[in-house]
Design a protein around this motif. Structure first.
Motif, PDB file in Angstrom:
ATOM      1  N   GLU A   1       0.794  -1.220   0.000  1.00  0.00           N
ATOM      2  CA  GLU A   1       0.000   0.000   0.000  1.00  0.00           C
ATOM      3  C   GLU A   1       0.834   1.282   0.000  1.00  0.00           C
ATOM      4  OE1 GLU A   1      -3.864  -1.911   2.364  1.00  0.00           O
ATOM      5  OE2 GLU A   1      -2.424  -0.646   3.448  1.00  0.00           O
ATOM      6  N   THR A   2       2.032   1.224   0.603  1.00  0.00           N
ATOM      7  CA  THR A   2       2.827   2.451   0.744  1.00  0.00           C
ATOM      8  C   THR A   2       4.153   2.402  -0.005  1.00  0.00           C
ATOM      9  OG1 THR A   2       4.040   1.728   2.723  1.00  0.00           O
ATOM     10  CG2 THR A   2       1.861   2.700   3.058  1.00  0.00           C
ATOM     11  N   GLY A   3       4.576   1.207  -0.412  1.00  0.00           N
ATOM     12  CA  GLY A   3       5.881   1.077  -1.047  1.00  0.00           C
ATOM     13  C   GLY A   3       7.026   0.990  -0.058  1.00  0.00           C
ATOM     14  N   ASP A   4       6.740   1.047   1.241  1.00  0.00           N
ATOM     15  CA  ASP A   4       7.777   0.954   2.276  1.00  0.00           C
ATOM     16  C   ASP A   4       7.979  -0.511   2.637  1.00  0.00           C
ATOM     17  OD1 ASP A   4       9.502   1.169   4.382  1.00  0.00           O
ATOM     18  OD2 ASP A   4       8.079   2.129   5.749  1.00  0.00           O
TER      19      ASP A   4
ATOM     20  N   ARG B   1       6.706  -3.257  -8.934  1.00  0.00           N
ATOM     21  CA  ARG B   1       5.934  -3.282 -10.182  1.00  0.00           C
ATOM     22  C   ARG B   1       4.442  -3.076  -9.954  1.00  0.00           C
ATOM     23  NH1 ARG B   1       9.515  -7.550 -11.597  1.00  0.00           N
ATOM     24  NH2 ARG B   1       7.947  -9.088 -10.950  1.00  0.00           N
ATOM     25  N   ILE B   2       3.943  -3.515  -8.794  1.00  0.00           N
ATOM     26  CA  ILE B   2       2.490  -3.454  -8.585  1.00  0.00           C
ATOM     27  C   ILE B   2       2.079  -2.321  -7.646  1.00  0.00           C
ATOM     28  CG2 ILE B   2       2.244  -5.921  -8.981  1.00  0.00           C
ATOM     29  CD1 ILE B   2       1.954  -6.285  -5.964  1.00  0.00           C
ATOM     30  N   ALA B   3       3.059  -1.526  -7.205  1.00  0.00           N
ATOM     31  CA  ALA B   3       2.743  -0.422  -6.285  1.00  0.00           C
ATOM     32  C   ALA B   3       1.693   0.490  -6.898  1.00  0.00           C
ATOM     33  CB  ALA B   3       4.013   0.368  -5.962  1.00  0.00           C
ATOM     34  N   GLY B   4       0.654   0.763  -6.131  1.00  0.00           N
ATOM     35  CA  GLY B   4      -0.395   1.659  -6.577  1.00  0.00           C
ATOM     36  C   GLY B   4      -1.474   1.009  -7.412  1.00  0.00           C
ATOM     37  N   THR B   5      -1.264  -0.245  -7.818  1.00  0.00           N
ATOM     38  CA  THR B   5      -2.274  -0.918  -8.645  1.00  0.00           C
ATOM     39  C   THR B   5      -2.928  -2.085  -7.923  1.00  0.00           C
ATOM     40  OG1 THR B   5      -0.652  -2.421  -9.645  1.00  0.00           O
ATOM     41  CG2 THR B   5      -1.019  -0.297 -10.741  1.00  0.00           C
ATOM     42  N   ALA B   6      -2.244  -2.640  -6.938  1.00  0.00           N
ATOM     43  CA  ALA B   6      -2.760  -3.819  -6.233  1.00  0.00           C
ATOM     44  C   ALA B   6      -3.389  -3.429  -4.906  1.00  0.00           C
ATOM     45  CB  ALA B   6      -1.633  -4.827  -6.004  1.00  0.00           C
ATOM     46  N   SER B   7      -4.338  -4.229  -4.485  1.00  0.00           N
ATOM     47  CA  SER B   7      -4.914  -4.090  -3.153  1.00  0.00           C
ATOM     48  C   SER B   7      -4.847  -5.444  -2.462  1.00  0.00           C
ATOM     49  CB  SER B   7      -6.369  -3.618  -3.235  1.00  0.00           C
ATOM     50  OG  SER B   7      -7.179  -4.595  -3.872  1.00  0.00           O
ATOM     51  N   VAL B   8      -4.733  -5.425  -1.158  1.00  0.00           N
ATOM     52  CA  VAL B   8      -4.689  -6.675  -0.402  1.00  0.00           C
ATOM     53  C   VAL B   8      -5.708  -6.609   0.729  1.00  0.00           C
ATOM     54  CG1 VAL B   8      -2.294  -7.282  -0.925  1.00  0.00           C
ATOM     55  CG2 VAL B   8      -2.786  -5.784   0.994  1.00  0.00           C
ATOM     56  N   GLU B   9      -6.267  -7.750   1.044  1.00  0.00           N
ATOM     57  CA  GLU B   9      -7.211  -7.846   2.153  1.00  0.00           C
ATOM     58  C   GLU B   9      -6.848  -9.054   3.002  1.00  0.00           C
ATOM     59  OE1 GLU B   9     -11.179  -9.752   1.002  1.00  0.00           O
ATOM     60  OE2 GLU B   9     -10.514  -8.875  -0.903  1.00  0.00           O
ATOM     61  N   SER B  10      -6.992  -8.915   4.301  1.00  0.00           N
ATOM     62  CA  SER B  10      -6.702 -10.028   5.198  1.00  0.00           C
ATOM     63  C   SER B  10      -7.833 -11.036   5.144  1.00  0.00           C
ATOM     64  CB  SER B  10      -6.489  -9.524   6.623  1.00  0.00           C
ATOM     65  OG  SER B  10      -7.643  -8.847   7.077  1.00  0.00           O
ATOM     66  N   ALA B  11      -7.482 -12.303   5.359  1.00  0.00           N
ATOM     67  CA  ALA B  11      -8.477 -13.377   5.320  1.00  0.00           C
ATOM     68  C   ALA B  11      -7.951 -14.553   6.128  1.00  0.00           C
ATOM     69  CB  ALA B  11      -8.743 -13.807   3.880  1.00  0.00           C
ATOM     70  N   GLN B  12      -8.869 -15.417   6.516  1.00  0.00           N
ATOM     71  CA  GLN B  12      -8.474 -16.679   7.145  1.00  0.00           C
ATOM     72  C   GLN B  12      -8.383 -17.725   6.037  1.00  0.00           C
ATOM     73  OE1 GLN B  12      -7.913 -18.084  10.366  1.00  0.00           O
ATOM     74  NE2 GLN B  12      -7.544 -15.995  11.059  1.00  0.00           N
TER      75      GLN B  12
ATOM     76  N   ARG C   1      -5.516  -8.480  -4.983  1.00  0.00           N
ATOM     77  CA  ARG C   1      -6.348  -8.225  -6.163  1.00  0.00           C
ATOM     78  C   ARG C   1      -5.742  -7.093  -6.986  1.00  0.00           C
ATOM     79  NH1 ARG C   1     -11.517 -10.597  -5.139  1.00  0.00           N
ATOM     80  NH2 ARG C   1     -11.791 -11.104  -2.930  1.00  0.00           N
ATOM     81  N   ILE C   2      -5.904  -7.186  -8.294  1.00  0.00           N
ATOM     82  CA  ILE C   2      -5.549  -6.102  -9.212  1.00  0.00           C
ATOM     83  C   ILE C   2      -6.738  -5.893 -10.129  1.00  0.00           C
ATOM     84  CG2 ILE C   2      -4.038  -5.364 -11.097  1.00  0.00           C
ATOM     85  CD1 ILE C   2      -1.768  -6.882  -9.837  1.00  0.00           C
ATOM     86  N   GLY C   3      -7.236  -4.653 -10.139  1.00  0.00           N
ATOM     87  CA  GLY C   3      -8.422  -4.364 -10.929  1.00  0.00           C
ATOM     88  C   GLY C   3      -9.634  -5.156 -10.476  1.00  0.00           C
ATOM     89  N   GLY C   4      -9.679  -5.475  -9.199  1.00  0.00           N
ATOM     90  CA  GLY C   4     -10.808  -6.220  -8.657  1.00  0.00           C
ATOM     91  C   GLY C   4     -10.710  -7.719  -8.830  1.00  0.00           C
ATOM     92  N   GLN C   5      -9.746  -8.191  -9.614  1.00  0.00           N
ATOM     93  CA  GLN C   5      -9.584  -9.619  -9.856  1.00  0.00           C
ATOM     94  C   GLN C   5      -8.535 -10.204  -8.911  1.00  0.00           C
ATOM     95  OE1 GLN C   5     -11.526 -11.353 -12.143  1.00  0.00           O
ATOM     96  NE2 GLN C   5     -12.579  -9.367 -12.253  1.00  0.00           N
ATOM     97  N   VAL C   6      -8.816 -11.396  -8.396  1.00  0.00           N
ATOM     98  CA  VAL C   6      -7.861 -12.053  -7.505  1.00  0.00           C
ATOM     99  C   VAL C   6      -6.600 -12.420  -8.279  1.00  0.00           C
ATOM    100  CG1 VAL C   6      -7.416 -14.052  -6.031  1.00  0.00           C
ATOM    101  CG2 VAL C   6      -9.662 -12.962  -6.001  1.00  0.00           C
ATOM    102  N   GLU C   7      -5.466 -11.935  -7.774  1.00  0.00           N
ATOM    103  CA  GLU C   7      -4.167 -12.227  -8.380  1.00  0.00           C
ATOM    104  C   GLU C   7      -3.446 -13.347  -7.656  1.00  0.00           C
ATOM    105  OE1 GLU C   7      -2.034 -10.958 -10.990  1.00  0.00           O
ATOM    106  OE2 GLU C   7      -4.054 -10.558 -11.704  1.00  0.00           O
ATOM    107  N   GLY C   8      -3.748 -13.510  -6.381  1.00  0.00           N
ATOM    108  CA  GLY C   8      -3.058 -14.556  -5.654  1.00  0.00           C
ATOM    109  C   GLY C   8      -3.369 -14.508  -4.170  1.00  0.00           C
TER     110      GLY C   8
END
Length: 312
Positions: free
Chosen positions: A202-205, A250-261, A271-278
């Motif tokens: 999310e931050t690139g750090d 490469r994916i900074a600013g384009t990917a989102s992550v969510e926690s899950a069990q 996810r990238i563009g709403g699609q699960v990437e991994g």
């Protein structure tokens, strides 16, 4: 009845008379989550576990229900035997698999994490350890260590005598003990590692993430030859840090992550563009990340929208 139950008891099952059909269906549904868990722990694949349950159902409805004293034991026995046959064919298939093979990740309910033995048994790390057992060892280990079956019942299931099963169980237990984490899995440490990964996305750090890498950390990514992934395990803090730095850059600013069990443990869905990437799962020991498991094969990402019920 769940969507998966509907598929397991599809339209091609033998036609039974009303009372007998109801009895068979009720018994199967009552134990279905347990049977799926047995098959999944044997195979590491939900799709193959579903196929095993279909085979179990086809055999179950041909049985005289009144003659079965313990439906649970009978169904576990049939499921294990079917899983053993499939596991032997899967081992041949995995020999030609492109890149590292990782288990199919399952979105699981909080109650799986609360059952420590079950959560450990279905964790990415443990399923990978069990991949190093031969099929019979794996069956014996799963039935004894995870589900607590007695040796006589296991012996009947795997067609061995009790003395042999005890020897197999001892050998499998030692084999797993030598390869499993040296300390109990810490959910808190796993969450801390994943939080650092999420912050990096999310931050690139990346620094807080890189600071948690163990010297002998292993990164495994499973693309199945369908999507880009490392074709060999990446071992060592420096190589893994370089890979993460390049990949996350490469994916900074384009990917989102969510926690899950996932499989009873904290994990991240990317996810990238709403699609699960991994799906990213981790293994930690002593506050450091010793394993990173990134499943990207699209064929293994279909069970992330709905929780899978696992039971012992």
């Amino acid at each position: 009845m769940s969507e998966h139950s509907d598929r397991t008891m599809g339209g091609d099952e033998p036609q039974l008379e009303g009372g007998r059909a109801d009895q068979a269906t009720e018994s199967f549904i009552a134990h279905r989550n347990l049977l799926f868990t047995v098959a999944y722990e044997m195979l590491g694949s939900a799709a193959d576990a579903e196929d095993v349950l279909q085979e179990t159902w086809m055999r179950w409805v041909k049985v005289d229900q009144d003659a079965v004293q313990d439906p649970r034991a009978y169904l576990v026995r049939v499921t294990t035997r079917q899983a053993l046959m499939r596991l032997r064919s899967l081992r041949r298939r995995k020999e030609s698999y492109v890149g590292p093979w990782l288990p199919e990740p399952l979105l699981t309910a909080p109650d799986v994490a609360e059952d420590v033995e079950l959560a450990e048994g279905v964790s990415m790390a443990m399923l990978l350890v069990m991949e190093t057992l031969n099929p019979t060892e794996r069956a014996v280990f799963v039935l004894r260590e995870v589900f607590g079956l007695d040796y006589d019942e296991i012996a009947e299931t795997v067609d061995k005598n009790t003395v042999t099963v005890r020897q197999i169980a001892h050998r499998a237990r030692n084999h797993v003990a030598a390869r499993r984490p040296r300390a109990a899995v810490s959910q808190a440490q796993n969450r801390a590692a994943l939080l650092a990964f999420q912050r990096a996305v999310e931050t690139g750090d990346l620094q807080s993430l890189l600071d948690q890498l163990a010297p002998d950390v292993v990164f495994l990514s499973d693309g199945g030859g369908v999507v880009q992934a490392a074709l060999e395990p990446i071992v060592g803090a420096d190589p893994v840090a370089a890979l993460l730095t390049a990949g996350l850059g490469r994916i900074a600013g384009t990917a989102s992550v969510e926690s899950a069990q996932i499989n009873g443990h904290p994990a991240l869905i990317m996810r990238i563009g709403g699609q699960v990437e991994g799906v990213l799962a981790v293994r930690t020991e002593g506050g450091l990340i010793t394993g990173l498991y990134f499943v990207r094969n699209p064929e293994k990402l279909s069970r992330l929208e709905q929780e899978t019920a696992l039971r012992r």
